[in-house]
Design a protein around this motif. Sequence first.
Motif, PDB file in Angstrom:
ATOM      1  N   VAL A   1       0.804  -1.306  -0.158  1.00  0.00           N
ATOM      2  CA  VAL A   1       0.049   0.084   0.048  1.00  0.00           C
ATOM      3  C   VAL A   1       0.815   1.136  -0.042  1.00  0.00           C
ATOM      4  O   VAL A   1       1.851   1.221   0.644  1.00  0.00           O
ATOM      5  CB  VAL A   1      -1.087   0.165   1.070  1.00  0.00           C
ATOM      6  N   ALA A   2       0.478   2.373  -0.765  1.00  0.00           N
ATOM      7  CA  ALA A   2       1.166   3.464  -0.778  1.00  0.00           C
ATOM      8  C   ALA A   2       0.363   4.734  -0.308  1.00  0.00           C
ATOM      9  O   ALA A   2      -0.876   4.556  -1.056  1.00  0.00           O
ATOM     10  CB  ALA A   2       1.779   3.672  -2.242  1.00  0.00           C
ATOM     11  N   PHE A   3       0.640   5.351   0.300  1.00  0.00           N
ATOM     12  CA  PHE A   3       0.132   6.754   1.153  1.00  0.00           C
ATOM     13  C   PHE A   3       0.454   7.868   0.145  1.00  0.00           C
ATOM     14  O   PHE A   3       2.006   8.160  -0.001  1.00  0.00           O
ATOM     15  CB  PHE A   3       0.085   6.788   2.477  1.00  0.00           C
ATOM     16  N   THR A   4      -0.300   8.769  -0.147  1.00  0.00           N
ATOM     17  CA  THR A   4      -0.028  10.118  -0.691  1.00  0.00           C
ATOM     18  C   THR A   4       0.821  11.029   0.184  1.00  0.00           C
ATOM     19  O   THR A   4       0.456  11.169   1.266  1.00  0.00           O
ATOM     20  CB  THR A   4      -1.316  10.849  -1.437  1.00  0.00           C
ATOM     21  N   ALA A   5       1.984  11.441  -0.138  1.00  0.00           N
ATOM     22  CA  ALA A   5       2.455  12.681   0.648  1.00  0.00           C
ATOM     23  C   ALA A   5       2.421  13.965  -0.049  1.00  0.00           C
ATOM     24  O   ALA A   5       2.372  13.949  -1.300  1.00  0.00           O
ATOM     25  CB  ALA A   5       3.913  12.279   1.096  1.00  0.00           C
ATOM     26  N   ARG A   6       2.123  14.855   0.816  1.00  0.00           N
ATOM     27  CA  ARG A   6       2.101  16.203   0.150  1.00  0.00           C
ATOM     28  C   ARG A   6       3.286  16.929  -0.323  1.00  0.00           C
ATOM     29  O   ARG A   6       3.370  18.012  -0.950  1.00  0.00           O
ATOM     30  CB  ARG A   6       1.354  17.266   1.050  1.00  0.00           C
ATOM     31  N   SER A   7       4.301  16.214  -0.009  1.00  0.00           N
ATOM     32  CA  SER A   7       5.661  16.760  -0.359  1.00  0.00           C
ATOM     33  C   SER A   7       6.986  15.749   0.013  1.00  0.00           C
ATOM     34  O   SER A   7       6.502  14.930   0.577  1.00  0.00           O
ATOM     35  CB  SER A   7       6.105  18.156   0.693  1.00  0.00           C
ATOM     36  N   ARG A   8       8.059  16.147  -0.640  1.00  0.00           N
ATOM     37  CA  ARG A   8       9.480  15.176  -0.512  1.00  0.00           C
ATOM     38  C   ARG A   8       9.493  15.119   1.067  1.00  0.00           C
ATOM     39  O   ARG A   8      10.017  14.070   1.179  1.00  0.00           O
ATOM     40  CB  ARG A   8      10.176  15.420  -1.343  1.00  0.00           C
ATOM     41  N   ALA A   9       9.468  16.163   1.786  1.00  0.00           N
ATOM     42  CA  ALA A   9       9.901  16.445   3.212  1.00  0.00           C
ATOM     43  C   ALA A   9       8.857  15.563   3.894  1.00  0.00           C
ATOM     44  O   ALA A   9       9.292  14.840   4.928  1.00  0.00           O
ATOM     45  CB  ALA A   9       9.786  17.984   3.570  1.00  0.00           C
ATOM     46  N   GLU A  10       7.487  15.220   3.438  1.00  0.00           N
ATOM     47  CA  GLU A  10       6.681  14.375   4.086  1.00  0.00           C
ATOM     48  C   GLU A  10       7.185  12.827   3.816  1.00  0.00           C
ATOM     49  O   GLU A  10       7.090  12.072   4.897  1.00  0.00           O
ATOM     50  CB  GLU A  10       5.245  14.423   3.513  1.00  0.00           C
ATOM     51  N   VAL A  11       7.864  12.425   2.560  1.00  0.00           N
ATOM     52  CA  VAL A  11       8.257  11.120   2.317  1.00  0.00           C
ATOM     53  C   VAL A  11       9.490  10.878   3.415  1.00  0.00           C
ATOM     54  O   VAL A  11       9.482   9.921   3.788  1.00  0.00           O
ATOM     55  CB  VAL A  11       8.372  11.202   0.891  1.00  0.00           C
ATOM     56  N   ASP A  12      10.427  11.891   3.358  1.00  0.00           N
ATOM     57  CA  ASP A  12      11.370  11.744   4.455  1.00  0.00           C
ATOM     58  C   ASP A  12      10.924  11.394   5.541  1.00  0.00           C
ATOM     59  O   ASP A  12      11.509  10.522   6.472  1.00  0.00           O
ATOM     60  CB  ASP A  12      12.486  12.839   4.097  1.00  0.00           C
ATOM     61  N   ALA A  13       9.932  12.303   6.268  1.00  0.00           N
ATOM     62  CA  ALA A  13       9.520  11.936   7.616  1.00  0.00           C
ATOM     63  C   ALA A  13       8.822  10.745   7.785  1.00  0.00           C
ATOM     64  O   ALA A  13       9.220  10.117   8.828  1.00  0.00           O
ATOM     65  CB  ALA A  13       8.741  13.145   7.850  1.00  0.00           C
ATOM     66  N   PHE A  14       8.063  10.460   6.934  1.00  0.00           N
ATOM     67  CA  PHE A  14       7.508   8.875   6.886  1.00  0.00           C
ATOM     68  C   PHE A  14       8.534   7.897   6.970  1.00  0.00           C
ATOM     69  O   PHE A  14       8.329   7.061   7.869  1.00  0.00           O
ATOM     70  CB  PHE A  14       6.372   8.894   5.895  1.00  0.00           C
TER      71      PHE A  14
END
Length: 128
Positions: free
Chosen positions: A69-82
């Motif tokens: 499953v993949a969740f939508t991130a609103r920014s690349r920073a959110e991907v990093d934080a996830f």
Amino acid sequence: MIDHLGITVSDFDASKAFYDKAMAPLGAALLYMVPEEYTGGAKVGGYGRDRPVFWLSTGKDRPRDHQHVAFTARSRAEVDAFHAAALAAGGKDNGGPGLRPHYHPNYYGAFVFDPDGNNVEAVCHDPE
């Protein structure tokens, strides 16, 4: 919040034949096959209308009871934080944050295995 999801199938060609027909009335079709050089030889294909959102995969390294499953991130920073938070919570790295241009030029994602071995991803499709 769900960006896309994937299921593991035992016979890719049989499943493809099924989903080709089942998805047609919904206006969806197989839009993309991931080159096998990126999948370790597994067949991986994505269905959708405008972009792939439902994925089929098979291969020796893809257990049938573990899903994606993949969740939508609103920014690349959110991907990093996830990714950092998931690792801190006990997840196992399955691909750190970064561009995956073999999907599309702006595909920025990170992957972790959850405690049950499911492949969990956060992805941002924006250029920055």
